[in-house]
Motif scaffolding. Structure first.
Motif, PDB file in Angstrom:
ATOM      1  N   ARG A  59      -3.771   3.099  -0.043  1.00  0.00           N
ATOM      2  CA  ARG A  59      -4.258   2.923  -1.541  1.00  0.00           C
ATOM      3  C   ARG A  59      -3.457   1.801  -1.916  1.00  0.00           C
ATOM      4  NH1 ARG A  59      -4.349   6.552  -7.146  1.00  0.00           N
ATOM      5  NH2 ARG A  59      -5.065   4.719  -8.422  1.00  0.00           N
ATOM      6  N   ARG A  60      -3.996   0.832  -2.545  1.00  0.00           N
ATOM      7  CA  ARG A  60      -3.168  -0.560  -3.144  1.00  0.00           C
ATOM      8  C   ARG A  60      -2.633  -0.355  -4.063  1.00  0.00           C
ATOM      9  NH1 ARG A  60      -3.031  -5.916  -0.736  1.00  0.00           N
ATOM     10  NH2 ARG A  60      -2.045  -7.168  -2.384  1.00  0.00           N
ATOM     11  N   ILE A  61      -1.541   0.418  -4.114  1.00  0.00           N
ATOM     12  CA  ILE A  61      -0.612   0.691  -5.286  1.00  0.00           C
ATOM     13  C   ILE A  61       1.026   0.968  -4.674  1.00  0.00           C
ATOM     14  CG2 ILE A  61      -2.209   1.510  -6.700  1.00  0.00           C
ATOM     15  CD1 ILE A  61      -1.017   4.443  -6.199  1.00  0.00           C
ATOM     16  N   PHE A  62       1.881   0.596  -5.598  1.00  0.00           N
ATOM     17  CA  PHE A  62       3.128   0.668  -5.164  1.00  0.00           C
ATOM     18  C   PHE A  62       3.969   2.122  -5.242  1.00  0.00           C
ATOM     19  CE2 PHE A  62       4.134  -3.535  -3.819  1.00  0.00           C
ATOM     20  CZ  PHE A  62       3.607  -4.339  -4.769  1.00  0.00           C
ATOM     21  N   SER A  63       3.354   2.835  -5.885  1.00  0.00           N
ATOM     22  CA  SER A  63       3.831   4.279  -6.113  1.00  0.00           C
ATOM     23  C   SER A  63       3.169   5.146  -5.184  1.00  0.00           C
ATOM     24  CB  SER A  63       3.739   4.598  -7.532  1.00  0.00           C
ATOM     25  OG  SER A  63       2.493   4.673  -7.937  1.00  0.00           O
ATOM     26  N   THR A  64       3.757   6.608  -5.202  1.00  0.00           N
ATOM     27  CA  THR A  64       2.966   7.417  -4.239  1.00  0.00           C
ATOM     28  C   THR A  64       1.872   8.010  -5.138  1.00  0.00           C
ATOM     29  OG1 THR A  64       4.194   9.006  -5.182  1.00  0.00           O
ATOM     30  CG2 THR A  64       5.084   8.180  -3.231  1.00  0.00           C
ATOM     31  N   SER A  65       0.918   8.583  -4.506  1.00  0.00           N
ATOM     32  CA  SER A  65      -0.541   8.892  -4.899  1.00  0.00           C
ATOM     33  C   SER A  65      -0.899  10.172  -4.260  1.00  0.00           C
ATOM     34  CB  SER A  65      -1.376   7.925  -5.175  1.00  0.00           C
ATOM     35  OG  SER A  65      -2.648   8.443  -5.514  1.00  0.00           O
ATOM     36  N   ARG A  66      -1.691  11.044  -4.884  1.00  0.00           N
ATOM     37  CA  ARG A  66      -2.216  12.153  -4.187  1.00  0.00           C
ATOM     38  C   ARG A  66      -3.734  11.958  -4.032  1.00  0.00           C
ATOM     39  NH1 ARG A  66       0.699  18.012  -4.971  1.00  0.00           N
ATOM     40  NH2 ARG A  66       2.823  17.264  -4.426  1.00  0.00           N
ATOM     41  N   THR A  67      -4.152  11.054  -4.878  1.00  0.00           N
ATOM     42  CA  THR A  67      -5.557  10.764  -4.853  1.00  0.00           C
ATOM     43  C   THR A  67      -5.997   9.275  -4.808  1.00  0.00           C
ATOM     44  OG1 THR A  67      -5.478  10.865  -7.187  1.00  0.00           O
ATOM     45  CG2 THR A  67      -6.022  12.868  -6.403  1.00  0.00           C
ATOM     46  N   GLY A  68      -7.289   9.221  -4.807  1.00  0.00           N
ATOM     47  CA  GLY A  68      -7.764   7.544  -4.942  1.00  0.00           C
ATOM     48  C   GLY A  68      -7.586   6.619  -3.829  1.00  0.00           C
ATOM     49  N   ARG A  98     -10.741  18.862   2.270  1.00  0.00           N
ATOM     50  CA  ARG A  98      -9.692  17.737   2.896  1.00  0.00           C
ATOM     51  C   ARG A  98      -8.384  18.250   1.898  1.00  0.00           C
ATOM     52  NH1 ARG A  98     -11.137  12.282   3.175  1.00  0.00           N
ATOM     53  NH2 ARG A  98     -11.064  12.422   0.928  1.00  0.00           N
ATOM     54  N   GLU A  99      -7.042  18.388   2.574  1.00  0.00           N
ATOM     55  CA  GLU A  99      -6.011  18.597   1.528  1.00  0.00           C
ATOM     56  C   GLU A  99      -4.929  17.404   1.836  1.00  0.00           C
ATOM     57  OE1 GLU A  99      -2.969  22.731   1.838  1.00  0.00           O
ATOM     58  OE2 GLU A  99      -3.550  21.584   3.515  1.00  0.00           O
ATOM     59  N   PHE A 100      -4.269  17.464   0.460  1.00  0.00           N
ATOM     60  CA  PHE A 100      -3.233  16.188   0.463  1.00  0.00           C
ATOM     61  C   PHE A 100      -1.852  16.923   1.053  1.00  0.00           C
ATOM     62  CE2 PHE A 100      -0.137  13.241  -0.931  1.00  0.00           C
ATOM     63  CZ  PHE A 100       1.097  13.936  -1.267  1.00  0.00           C
ATOM     64  N   VAL A 101      -1.387  16.163   2.035  1.00  0.00           N
ATOM     65  CA  VAL A 101       0.005  16.653   2.724  1.00  0.00           C
ATOM     66  C   VAL A 101       1.226  16.169   2.250  1.00  0.00           C
ATOM     67  CG1 VAL A 101       1.313  16.932   4.837  1.00  0.00           C
ATOM     68  CG2 VAL A 101      -1.270  17.446   4.762  1.00  0.00           C
ATOM     69  N   ALA A 102       1.231  14.608   2.399  1.00  0.00           N
ATOM     70  CA  ALA A 102       2.433  13.901   1.703  1.00  0.00           C
ATOM     71  C   ALA A 102       1.911  12.511   1.590  1.00  0.00           C
ATOM     72  CB  ALA A 102       3.309  13.829   3.146  1.00  0.00           C
ATOM     73  N   ALA A 103       2.957  11.916   0.815  1.00  0.00           N
ATOM     74  CA  ALA A 103       2.667  10.255   0.410  1.00  0.00           C
ATOM     75  C   ALA A 103       3.855   9.789   0.462  1.00  0.00           C
ATOM     76  CB  ALA A 103       1.937  10.108  -1.033  1.00  0.00           C
ATOM     77  N   ILE A 104       3.925   8.398   0.520  1.00  0.00           N
ATOM     78  CA  ILE A 104       5.364   7.508   0.582  1.00  0.00           C
ATOM     79  C   ILE A 104       4.759   6.331  -0.071  1.00  0.00           C
ATOM     80  CG2 ILE A 104       4.662   6.387   2.760  1.00  0.00           C
ATOM     81  CD1 ILE A 104       7.705   6.525   3.147  1.00  0.00           C
ATOM     82  N   SER A 105       5.406   5.602  -0.885  1.00  0.00           N
ATOM     83  CA  SER A 105       5.487   4.511  -1.597  1.00  0.00           C
ATOM     84  C   SER A 105       5.166   3.221  -0.788  1.00  0.00           C
ATOM     85  CB  SER A 105       6.367   4.221  -2.852  1.00  0.00           C
ATOM     86  OG  SER A 105       7.829   4.146  -2.267  1.00  0.00           O
ATOM     87  N   TYR A 127       0.785  -1.217   0.176  1.00  0.00           N
ATOM     88  CA  TYR A 127      -0.022  -0.190  -0.047  1.00  0.00           C
ATOM     89  C   TYR A 127       0.987   1.303  -0.069  1.00  0.00           C
ATOM     90  CZ  TYR A 127      -4.147  -2.637   0.998  1.00  0.00           C
ATOM     91  OH  TYR A 127      -5.185  -3.963   1.298  1.00  0.00           O
ATOM     92  N   ALA A 128       0.518   1.994  -0.827  1.00  0.00           N
ATOM     93  CA  ALA A 128       0.872   3.361  -0.833  1.00  0.00           C
ATOM     94  C   ALA A 128       0.259   4.155   0.510  1.00  0.00           C
ATOM     95  CB  ALA A 128       0.766   4.422  -2.011  1.00  0.00           C
ATOM     96  N   MET A 129       0.844   4.901   1.138  1.00  0.00           N
ATOM     97  CA  MET A 129       0.168   5.622   2.311  1.00  0.00           C
ATOM     98  C   MET A 129       0.400   7.162   2.226  1.00  0.00           C
ATOM     99  SD  MET A 129      -0.594   3.086   4.251  1.00  0.00           S
ATOM    100  CE  MET A 129      -0.872   3.930   5.776  1.00  0.00           C
ATOM    101  N   GLY A 130      -0.444   7.867   2.611  1.00  0.00           N
ATOM    102  CA  GLY A 130      -0.579   9.232   2.438  1.00  0.00           C
ATOM    103  C   GLY A 130      -1.089   9.796   3.735  1.00  0.00           C
ATOM    104  N   TRP A 131      -0.685  11.062   4.033  1.00  0.00           N
ATOM    105  CA  TRP A 131      -1.309  12.225   4.897  1.00  0.00           C
ATOM    106  C   TRP A 131      -2.083  13.229   4.458  1.00  0.00           C
ATOM    107  CZ3 TRP A 131      -1.089  10.826  10.078  1.00  0.00           C
ATOM    108  CH2 TRP A 131      -0.503  10.072  10.565  1.00  0.00           C
TER     109      TRP A 131
END
Length: 122
Positions: A99-108, A45-52, A32-36
């Motif tokens: 989110r179940r992807i390997f890369s970073t993401s700002r959405t989804g 709601r605002e995207f802050v950061a994500a990690i693969s 899972y990619a993870m985000g804050w």
């Protein structure tokens, strides 16, 4: 299913630091990619950061670059957000998401925690 629980929020003064944690259930955390994200009253709601999934790639919004650092420990199923030089405008409820992807993401993002309040006084 992934369950997420945030912790580490609180009331601090401008210039102080906080570290948020996000504990995840499940055995495939690294998939899972993870985000804050954060939300303040009256704003979306605002995207802050994500990690693969592997932790090798990260992404930040411009307003936190150089102050916030996202990381993860896949052996502990935990993600972190180290927040330094906090400003009053960082005040918000902070949410972690997966989110179940390997890369970073700002959405989804599919899974969300309930949030932790961060309040920065001037």
């Amino acid at each position: 299913q992934v369950q997420l629980v945030e912790s580490g929020g609180g009331l601090v003064q401008a210039g102080d630091s906080l570290r948020l944690s996000c504990a995840a259930s499940g055995r495939t955390f690294s998939a899972y990619a993870m985000g804050w994200f954060r939300r303040t009253p009256g704003k979306e709601r605002e995207f802050v950061a994500a990690i693969s999934g592997s932790g090798s790639s990260t992404d930040y919004i411009d307003s936190v670059k150089g102050r916030f650092s996202i990381s993860r420990d896949n052996a502990k199923n935990t993600m972190y957000l180290q927040m330094n030089s906090l400003k009053p405008e960082d005040t918000a409820v902070y949410y972690c998401a997966a989110r179940r992807i390997f890369s970073t993401s700002r959405t989804g993002y599919d899974y969300w925690g309930l949030g932790t309040q961060v309040t920065v006084s001037s």
